[in-house]
Design a protein around this motif. Structure first.
Motif, PDB file in Angstrom:
ATOM      1  N   THR C  78     -14.145   3.049  88.203  1.00  0.00           N
ATOM      2  CA  THR C  78     -14.673   1.848  87.562  1.00  0.00           C
ATOM      3  C   THR C  78     -14.106   1.713  86.148  1.00  0.00           C
ATOM      4  OG1 THR C  78     -16.698   2.074  88.843  1.00  0.00           O
ATOM      5  CG2 THR C  78     -16.796   0.653  86.888  1.00  0.00           C
ATOM      6  N   ALA C  79     -14.060   2.812  85.419  1.00  0.00           N
ATOM      7  CA  ALA C  79     -13.697   2.737  83.993  1.00  0.00           C
ATOM      8  C   ALA C  79     -12.237   2.351  83.773  1.00  0.00           C
ATOM      9  CB  ALA C  79     -14.006   4.075  83.316  1.00  0.00           C
ATOM     10  N   LEU C  80     -11.316   2.940  84.540  1.00  0.00           N
ATOM     11  CA  LEU C  80      -9.904   2.578  84.319  1.00  0.00           C
ATOM     12  C   LEU C  80      -9.644   1.119  84.684  1.00  0.00           C
ATOM     13  CD1 LEU C  80      -7.967   5.844  85.324  1.00  0.00           C
ATOM     14  CD2 LEU C  80      -8.435   4.971  83.028  1.00  0.00           C
ATOM     15  N   LEU C  84      -8.146  -2.073  82.284  1.00  0.00           N
ATOM     16  CA  LEU C  84      -7.021  -2.912  82.721  1.00  0.00           C
ATOM     17  C   LEU C  84      -7.465  -4.371  82.813  1.00  0.00           C
ATOM     18  CD1 LEU C  84      -4.496  -1.965  85.505  1.00  0.00           C
ATOM     19  CD2 LEU C  84      -5.334  -4.301  85.272  1.00  0.00           C
ATOM     20  N   ALA C  85      -8.586  -4.592  83.479  1.00  0.00           N
ATOM     21  CA  ALA C  85      -9.067  -5.962  83.683  1.00  0.00           C
ATOM     22  C   ALA C  85      -9.393  -6.637  82.354  1.00  0.00           C
ATOM     23  CB  ALA C  85     -10.295  -5.937  84.583  1.00  0.00           C
ATOM     24  N   HIS C 197     -14.241  -7.627  76.285  1.00  0.00           N
ATOM     25  CA  HIS C 197     -15.475  -8.169  76.854  1.00  0.00           C
ATOM     26  C   HIS C 197     -16.060  -7.292  77.952  1.00  0.00           C
ATOM     27  CE1 HIS C 197     -13.161  -9.735  80.302  1.00  0.00           C
ATOM     28  NE2 HIS C 197     -12.231  -9.960  79.408  1.00  0.00           N
ATOM     29  N   LEU C 198     -15.292  -6.331  78.458  1.00  0.00           N
ATOM     30  CA  LEU C 198     -15.817  -5.391  79.456  1.00  0.00           C
ATOM     31  C   LEU C 198     -15.975  -4.001  78.848  1.00  0.00           C
ATOM     32  CD1 LEU C 198     -13.696  -6.092  82.683  1.00  0.00           C
ATOM     33  CD2 LEU C 198     -16.193  -6.020  82.594  1.00  0.00           C
ATOM     34  N   ALA C 628     -16.863   4.365  73.378  1.00  0.00           N
ATOM     35  CA  ALA C 628     -17.533   4.527  74.674  1.00  0.00           C
ATOM     36  C   ALA C 628     -17.070   3.423  75.619  1.00  0.00           C
ATOM     37  CB  ALA C 628     -19.046   4.469  74.484  1.00  0.00           C
ATOM     38  N   VAL C 629     -16.161   3.760  76.525  1.00  0.00           N
ATOM     39  CA  VAL C 629     -15.569   2.741  77.400  1.00  0.00           C
ATOM     40  C   VAL C 629     -16.621   2.126  78.317  1.00  0.00           C
ATOM     41  CG1 VAL C 629     -13.902   2.338  79.273  1.00  0.00           C
ATOM     42  CG2 VAL C 629     -13.271   3.766  77.307  1.00  0.00           C
ATOM     43  N   ASN C 630     -17.386   2.978  79.000  1.00  0.00           N
ATOM     44  CA  ASN C 630     -18.480   2.468  79.832  1.00  0.00           C
ATOM     45  C   ASN C 630     -19.748   3.263  79.510  1.00  0.00           C
ATOM     46  OD1 ASN C 630     -20.231   1.454  81.685  1.00  0.00           O
ATOM     47  ND2 ASN C 630     -19.002   1.924  83.504  1.00  0.00           N
TER      48      ASN C 630
END
Lengths: 205, 154, 728
Positions: C78-80, C84-85, C197-198, C628-630
């Motif tokens: 999910t995190a990578l 990218l998205a 935004h993500l 903190a990415v996610n």
């Protein structure tokens, strides 16, 4: 000797009270356990019964705790199995979650109809998982207030249930070896049960 | 080899297998329903939990010969079960899963718990879920998700 | 004072060590890349990772992203894609993440091989996946701009749509084909943090649904036409060989196709191949095998501990030295603590038992496996089958946990599967390691003994520290040895002690690495599993002796550059202020903090003793993983990681050997935590940060065991220096 005196006396007295109670309930063919000449034979029969009841196949489900036991070392049942409100586990972890109507020898899980824990009133162990002495178990078994209201005849019937009989055909462990069985065979156990009942279900103190 | 007539998720299935074969492997290999997982083979982990005759059952230790006529319900049918669907949704909204391997079994146990106990306490949850192992350690979120599902159903 | 008198060369040594150790921690396998000077830490160029290999924009608008490493619970799938998205301005609801097969292009940008470990997924691929997304976005814009005859700068993107200056718009799915023909941009501008935004937002996992409804396929669920199932009877003592075997009873089982002796990485075994698992298992149970166990060493836990304790009384190879080693001798015994710690072997026991499926024919081979080391496992299969690595198509399967157990340098499971498949050309064979194989099969966290002598100064702070660590090397005899073993010290055995963030003036650490006939392996958080326990229980003991608050004591002792730990402890103090000092009666609070893999973690637990076991009423974690990415995934990793870490305090949390044989068989004998053992709640607080992100899979593991026993010590007045924890 001196100090034993009062204890003995108290024991006899208690036994008399229990016996009178029993006698008043069991009329007719069940002789008075205090006076019957069968008393020594009854006590001997009880010792045989006790040798079965104190065997892991029987006593592991007559605990004083909120869990059953397993194995000849009578360890606490693994995987957090608990007694539950009616001795059949809790909704998602019931006895029947693993134990079904018959032994599953290919996977090592024992089973018999109505697999469940005896109620706490029928505990044959103390809170520290130690087996109660013969006299204490005897009182529990012979007291209708504790044994689920069973009189002698009903007790004989109870000993003929599939769950009790299972102790003599307990199946294989998951390593393929046979589970141990009680020290006397089932027929001898039933003979002893009848003798004990005939003798008025006497208990030593 | 023997032929057994099973009812799995309301469908009749005939399987011809050795009678000693655990239900788990019949589901996974003969019926190609791999949602039910093998974790230990000794009923230690609960990853193989299905419902047999309404009873949450460790399918890894139940020989097919002992299933009888009782209907078998697996994780694959939970989306169509009133409580199962709510539990799955709670699992998703609480982001419970990590590796996910134990979660079929966790959900089958949770559904059995909620069917019997609509408002489970922490103790109810600990006792009923006490035999389902999760090596990722998602227990905190499992607890939250069961409570969320209970609220949703209440 | 000591700082002034410290010779310069020691300082230099320390810095050198820290750099090396930091590399080891950040990515254990940096080693491989460091062998080629100039490549390390280089920011990956977009061209090195062609977007086409990672992103497939389908005409229906779905965006399929290849994840270059195994997903086994840590949330990287999910995190990578989030990273990218985010840069791509892709519509998140249309993103599909897939686990990439083995290929050079999917190598870890830092490690140089395709792998997951060392909490390196986000730390190593953060920029890579952002650049991929940014490149894809630039190419889509360029395609739209060309179509509309406008400048790319005039276009903007949002949710998988390119918008032009004159209200033109085109969906990514419509532009994909023409965009794919364009050159990959030389360089791209990444978004500012405020434009993301993500990333940085709580994002639910992409793989949840399939894992909740039973549809997610794991490696063990691989099912191919004509597939056979194989089990292997392994030697009862590691490395032993088959003397003879009788397979008559095994072959008599219906569905059994083949029974044969085969070479193993250690010793030999007997393979059983059948149509179905149950037939294979019954056959293996009935196999009568004699083993030649006399020629191999019979390890024995009790004997090993006694040998290790002896070794710990002597200095080993020097891992770290600072100040004066002799300064200890002038400290009176009343101002010293002598502590000896014992740690057993630990098995990983991921929920999904180990497995690998291989199909081999004259043209090549195909492999299906949940692997942390695709590169090595692919090479191993190729070697066994006499193929080149590129002739082996290697599918990365979703894995049911791993914790290091699927990162094995000798690829022993894949070699077994390939060896069996070689005998059955054209037939897919699924090798399954039963749970018994797994529990008894070695590749454990090694046993360790620590012996520590601490000298306490007038202010209650440690002024001298002499520490001997005894345990097998994890990397000896593997490709990692060259970089991770220095001067006879395996960095993975001393990490967490030798590079401690506590400023102790006279500090001397040495290590012995006995060679024992037990295969060993990294176990989630590697050396920190035992080193943090020793450091954090001793520091807590010192704080208690000094009658100082455990958080204040740690903050005082931390070196000035321990920024992350300082931030974590400060945040933990703030978040627990309302209850930490008021725990009374039968409850006590234990604290521990530790930095590993570049991430700082501090933990407080509220504990009582129930049924002779610690009951964890709540745990509070403060973590500093940089950006903190996610955050939602970080929270999950902290919650799960502390529970995983509790494996080693469970009463049956040990693998033991008696006369060469492993005494546990399954989870009945080696029992990890269940829900009633785990903390009731785990509250997670993330230190706000814009620093480069570091990993979160392993860092929660080290802190929980010392935090729990520190609470127990406060309840009982006893010290706990041996794991697992016996009855309290």
């Amino acid at each position: 000797m001196m100090r034993l005196g009062p204890t003995l006396l108290l024991g006899v007295l208690l036994l008399a009270i229990v016996s009178i109670g029993a006698a008043s309930r069991e009329q007719g063919d069940t002789p008075d356990r205090e006076t019957t000449p069968n008393r020594p034979a009854g006590l001997a029969a009880w010792q045989k019964i006790y040798s079965v009841m104190s065997h892991p196949r029987c006593i592991n489900c007559h605990t004083a705790s909120d869990y059953p036991e397993q194995g000849d070392d009578r360890h606490r049942h693994l995987f957090n199995v608990v007694r539950g409100p009616d001795g059949k586990g809790v909704p998602a972890l019931q006895c029947a979650t693993c134990h079904r109507q018959a032994n599953a020898d290919s996977t090592g899980v024992p089973g018999a109809p109505d697999w469940h824990l005896a109620p706490l009133s029928m505990r044959w162990q103390d809170a520290a998982d130690r087996i109660l002495p013969s006299s204490a178990v005897c009182k529990t078994v012979s007291d209708p207030a504790k044994n689920g209201g069973l009189d002698g005849a009903a007790l004989i019937k109870h000993h003929q249930t599939e769950l009790v009989k299972w102790a003599w055909k307990p199946g294989l462990r998951n390593d393929g070896s046979a589970r141990s069985v009680p020290p006397i065979d089932y027929e001898e156990f039933m003979v002893a049960t009848r003798e004990w009942v005939q003798a008025g279900m006497p208990c030593t103190k | 080899m023997e032929t057994f007539k099973l009812t799995v998720n309301c469908q009749q299935k005939d399987v011809t297998v050795d009678p000693s074969t655990p239900l788990l492997w019949v589901l996974r290999e003969d019926l190609k329903m791999s949602g039910t997982k093998y974790g230990c083979g000794i009923a230690a982990c609960g990853a193989c939990t299905v419902h047999v005759g309404g009873v949450p059952t460790r399918s890894c230790v139940l020989p097919i010969s002992l299933v009888g006529e009782r209907p078998v319900v697996t994780i694959e049918a939970m989306s169509n079960d009133t409580i199962g669907r709510v539990v799955e949704e709670a699992w998703e909204s609480e982001d419970v899963v990590q590796c996910g391997y134990c979660q079929s079994g966790q959900i089958m146990s949770a559904v059995a718990l909620l069917k019997a106990t609509p408002k489970p306490t922490d103790k109810d949850i600990e006792e009923s879920m006490g035999g389902n192992l999760c090596r990722c350690g998602t227990y905190v979120r499992i607890r939250q998700a069961i409570k969320a599902a209970a609220r949703q159903l209440g | 004072m000591a700082t002034a008198t410290t010779p310069n060369f020691l300082e230099v040594n320390r810095r050198t060590f820290l750099r090396m150790s930091g590399a080891a921690a950040g990515g254990l396998f940096l080693s491989l890349h460091l062998a080629e000077p100039g490549h390390a830490r280089q920011t990956p160029k977009a061209q090195a990772y062609p977007p086409a290999a990672f992103i497939h924009v389908r005409s229906d608008g779905k965006i399929v992203i290849q994840v270059n490493r195994l997903e086994f619970g840590q949330g990287v799938q999910t995190a990578l894609p989030m990273l990218l998205a985010d840069e791509m301005d892709a519509d998140w609801s249309q993103v599909i993440a897939e686990l990439a097969p083995a290929a050079d292009v999917y190598s870890d940008p830092i490690a140089g091989i395709q792998m997951v470990g060392g909490s390196g997924s986000i730390a190593h691929s953060f920029e890579q996946y952002r650049q991929l997304g940014a490149s894809a976005r630039a190419m889509l814009i360029a395609a739209a701009a060309a179509q509309w005859n406008v400048m790319p700068e005039q276009c903007r993107t949002e949710a998988s749509v390119v918008y032009g200056p004159n209200s033109q718009s085109a969906k990514y799915g419509e532009l994909a084909e023409s965009a794919a023909k364009l050159p990959v941009p030389e360089s791209v501008q990444l978004k500012k943090e405020s434009e993301l935004h993500l990333s940085g937002k709580n994002t639910r996992r992409l793989d949840s649904r399939g894992k909740c409804n039973g549809s997610q396929k794991f490696g063990l669920d691989v099912d191919l036409p004509g597939m056979k199932v194989a089990l292997v009877a392994h030697p009862p003592v590691f490395g032993a060989r088959v003397k003879s075997f009788n397979a008559d009873a095994a072959r008599a089982i219906s569905g059994v196709r083949d029974v044969f002796e085969m070479p193993l990485v250690r010793g030999t075994g007997v393979a059983v191949v059948a149509d179905r698992f149950w037939a294979a298992k019954q056959a293996r149970d009935r196999l009568q095998a004699e083993w030649n166990t006399a020629s191999v060493e019979h390890p024995d836990t009790a004997q090993l501990f006694s040998k290790y304790r002896e070794l710990a009384r002597t200095a080993g190879n020097i891992a770290m030295t600072r100040g004066s080693a002799a300064s200890m001798d002038s400290i009176p015994s009343s101002k010293r603590i002598l502590a000896e710690y014992e740690f057993p072997f630990l098995a990983h026991t991921p929920m999904e038992p180990l497995n690998t499926t291989v199909r081999f024919d004259s043209s090549g081979a195909e492999v299906w496996a949940g692997s942390q080391f695709q590169t090595f496992d692919q090479m191993a299969v190729a070697e066994v089958l006499g193929l080149k690595a590129e002739q082996v198509t290697f599918h990365t399967e979703m894995a049911g946990g791993g914790f290091g157990r699927r990162a094995v340098a000798d690829s022993h499971v894949q070699r077994e599967a390939a060896t069996i498949a070689k005998r059955l050309p054209g037939i897919p064979v699924k090798l399954i390691w039963t749970r018994e194989d797994d529990v008894q099969g070695g590749y454990y966290r090694p046993m360790f003994v620590h012996r520590v002598d601490v000298g306490i100064g007038a202010d209650g702070m440690p002024i001298a520290w002499r520490h001997v660590i005894v345990g097998q090397s994890l990397v000896a005899g593997t490709p990692f040895a060259a970089r991770l073993i220095k001067d006879g010290v395996d960095a993975t055995a001393v990490e967490g002690v030798a590079d401690t963030a506590y400023a102790i003036q006279n500090f001397y650490v040495s290590a012995h690495h006995p060679e024992i006939n037990v295969p060993v392996l990294w176990w989630r958080s590697v050396g920190h599993t035992h080193t943090a326990f020793v450091m954090e229980t001793l520091i807590d003991e010192l704080a208690m002796r000094a009658k100082t608050d455990p958080i204040a004591y740690r903050l005082k002792l931390l070196s000035p550059d321990a920024k992350k730990l300082r931030a974590c402890l400060t945040l933990l103090r703030e978040k627990t202020a309302s209850w930490r000092d008021s725990a009374t009666g039968n409850r006590a609070v234990g604290v521990a903090s530790h930095e590993s893999f570049g991430t700082g973690v501090a933990c407080a637990v509220e504990v009582s003793v129930e049924n002779k076991r610690p009951k964890i009423h709540r745990a509070v974690i403060a973590v500093d993983p940089g950006f903190a990415v996610n955050p939602l995934s970080i929270e999950s990793q902290m919650q799960g990681g502390v529970t995983f870490g509790m494996t080693q305090v469970m009463p049956k949390g040990a693998i033991t050997l008696k006369d060469g044989r492993v005494e546990q068989r399954n989870w009945d004998g080696y029992t990890p935590p269940y829900i009633n053992d785990a903390p009731v709640t785990v509250e997670v607080h993330i230190v706000p940060s814009s620093e480069k992100p570091t990993g979160c899979g392993e860092p929660p593991v080290p802190v929980i065991s010392p935090a729990i026993v520190n609470a127990l010590s406060r309840l009982t007045g006893k010290r706990y220096r041996s794991l697992p924890l016996a009855e309290i």
